[in-house]
Design an enzyme around this catalytic site. Structure first.
Site, mmCIF file in Angstrom:
data_model
loop_
_atom_site.group_PDB
_atom_site.id
_atom_site.type_symbol
_atom_site.label_atom_id
_atom_site.label_comp_id
_atom_site.label_asym_id
_atom_site.label_seq_id
_atom_site.Cartn_x
_atom_site.Cartn_y
_atom_site.Cartn_z
ATOM 1 N N TYR A 89 0.817 -1.217 0.000
ATOM 2 C CA TYR A 89 0.000 0.000 0.000
ATOM 3 C C TYR A 89 0.848 1.264 0.000
ATOM 4 O O TYR A 89 0.489 2.259 -0.644
ATOM 5 C CB TYR A 89 -0.980 -0.013 1.171
ATOM 6 C CG TYR A 89 -2.266 -0.710 0.825
ATOM 7 C CD1 TYR A 89 -3.234 -0.056 0.067
ATOM 8 C CD2 TYR A 89 -2.510 -2.013 1.211
ATOM 9 C CE1 TYR A 89 -4.416 -0.700 -0.285
ATOM 10 C CE2 TYR A 89 -3.686 -2.660 0.866
ATOM 11 C CZ TYR A 89 -4.633 -1.992 0.119
ATOM 12 O OH TYR A 89 -5.791 -2.623 -0.242
ATOM 13 N N GLN B 22 -14.617 6.488 -5.844
ATOM 14 C CA GLN B 22 -13.954 5.246 -5.472
ATOM 15 C C GLN B 22 -12.480 5.485 -5.164
ATOM 16 O O GLN B 22 -11.794 4.592 -4.690
ATOM 17 C CB GLN B 22 -14.058 4.245 -6.629
ATOM 18 C CG GLN B 22 -15.472 3.945 -7.073
ATOM 19 C CD GLN B 22 -15.500 3.285 -8.433
ATOM 20 O OE1 GLN B 22 -14.891 2.236 -8.651
ATOM 21 N NE2 GLN B 22 -16.203 3.904 -9.380
ATOM 22 N N ASP C 128 -7.283 8.827 -3.197
ATOM 23 C CA ASP C 128 -6.443 10.027 -3.166
ATOM 24 C C ASP C 128 -7.257 11.211 -2.649
ATOM 25 O O ASP C 128 -8.460 11.095 -2.407
ATOM 26 C CB ASP C 128 -5.858 10.325 -4.551
ATOM 27 C CG ASP C 128 -6.918 10.580 -5.617
ATOM 28 O OD1 ASP C 128 -7.795 11.432 -5.395
ATOM 29 O OD2 ASP C 128 -6.869 9.941 -6.687
ATOM 30 N N HIS D 29 -14.519 4.115 -0.790
ATOM 31 C CA HIS D 29 -13.482 3.096 -0.633
ATOM 32 C C HIS D 29 -12.401 3.511 0.360
ATOM 33 O O HIS D 29 -11.349 2.877 0.427
ATOM 34 C CB HIS D 29 -12.831 2.781 -1.982
ATOM 35 C CG HIS D 29 -13.718 1.983 -2.888
ATOM 36 N ND1 HIS D 29 -13.435 1.765 -4.223
ATOM 37 C CD2 HIS D 29 -14.899 1.351 -2.644
ATOM 38 C CE1 HIS D 29 -14.403 1.034 -4.755
ATOM 39 N NE2 HIS D 29 -15.301 0.778 -3.823
ATOM 40 N N CYS E 285 -4.391 1.126 21.519
ATOM 41 C CA CYS E 285 -4.451 -0.224 22.082
ATOM 42 C C CYS E 285 -3.222 -1.074 21.772
ATOM 43 O O CYS E 285 -3.061 -2.153 22.325
ATOM 44 C CB CYS E 285 -5.716 -0.945 21.608
ATOM 45 S SG CYS E 285 -5.649 -1.498 19.889
#
Length: 277
Positions: free
Chosen positions: A70, A108, A111, A126, A173
């Site tokens: 990613y 979708q 960016d 998305h 957490c």
């Protein structure tokens, strides 16, 4: 194409005060230097095996690999600027809302180019590249409501040595952080930020004109909007240099968004100055 642009301009002008719904895909950002997902350009991202990589299952198996993949995508987004297509969509929103009409952009794209161009009434169905979230559901920074700005997360150690021990951790957490995006094995209702109920309302009730721009029609949201619009006899236009669908009731416009939508804005008298350059 001119007849289709004439029809689109007339429909935009006459859709008042009802809702204009625009649905954008990766093709809208291509002119900004961001590779498309399923397009024909050589760097099209989805030509790789993303149905495996873009999943929660892959993240659970290999969180470092998921982050690496990613980040390689998001690094292409960094520094990109809106192109005239983005500015034209923002200008159409202002045109519609300033005369008391309704408007919604459903993108979708993860960016931030629509926001940079000035779009306000928008759903990022998305997710978004400028935020991360905790991978543990129920955490205040995880689903269904939480996330954290990417700018608040230090990636120095992971970029220097991208191993699992260096995957960013949730400051609340301690679980692994993840991308704030919709994965292939997840559902639209999985996070409140995807605003799925708002999309459903637009598709099934509110929209009186639908404009698709730069999308391959390969995901659930495009199918929902297409079916709902055709069932309600709502005018539908598909702006794409090489339109990928041919269905009754959908008028193709074989041009890029930065050409077709800028032309519509000019015909409507919506001036944007240097943004059209």
């Amino acid at each position: 194409m001119q007849d289709a642009l004439d029809a689109l301009t007339d429909d935009v002008r006459s859709t008042h005060p009802e809702q204009i719904l625009i649905v954008t895909g990766a093709g809208v950002s291509h002119a900004s230097g961001i590779p498309t997902f399923r397009g024909n350009d050589p760097d099209a991202i989805w030509k790789r095996d993303v149905t495996e990589l873009g999943t929660r299952a892959f993240f659970s198996e290999n969180p470092a690999g998921s982050w690496q993949w990613y980040l390689s995508r998001f690094d292409k987004v960094s520094g990109a600027k809106p192109n005239p297509g983005h500015h034209a969509i923002a200008a159409l929103e202002r045109f519609q809302t300033e005369r008391g009409g309704d408007f919604l952009l459903v993108t979708q794209n993860v960016d931030t180019l629509h926001e940079q161009a000035g779009s306000k009434r928008m759903v990022k169905v998305h997710g978004t590249s400028d935020r991360y979230r905790c991978s543990r559901s129920g955490c205040e920074l995880g689903a269904l409501e939480g996330s954290i700005a990417a700018s608040e997360v230090d990636l120095t150690a992971f970029r220097a040595n991208p191993v699992e021990a260096n995957v960013p951790r949730c400051p609340s957490c301690g679980a692994f952080l993840r991308m704030h995006v919709l994965w292939f094995d997840e559902v639209y209702a999985g996070h409140d930020d995807y605003q799925w109920s708002r999309v459903l309302d637009a598709a099934k009730v509110q929209a009186r004109l639908v404009i698709f721009a730069g999308t391959s029609f390969s995901v659930g949201v495009t199918e929902l909007v297409t079916q709902s619009a055709r069932a309600r006899r709502v005018p539908v236009f598909n702006i794409d240099p090489t339109p990928r669908i041919s269905k009754p009731g959908i008028m193709p416009i074989a041009a890029s968004a930065e050409v077709a939508l800028v032309e519509v804005c000019k015909r409507l008298g919506v001036a944007e100055g240097a943004a059209w350059a």
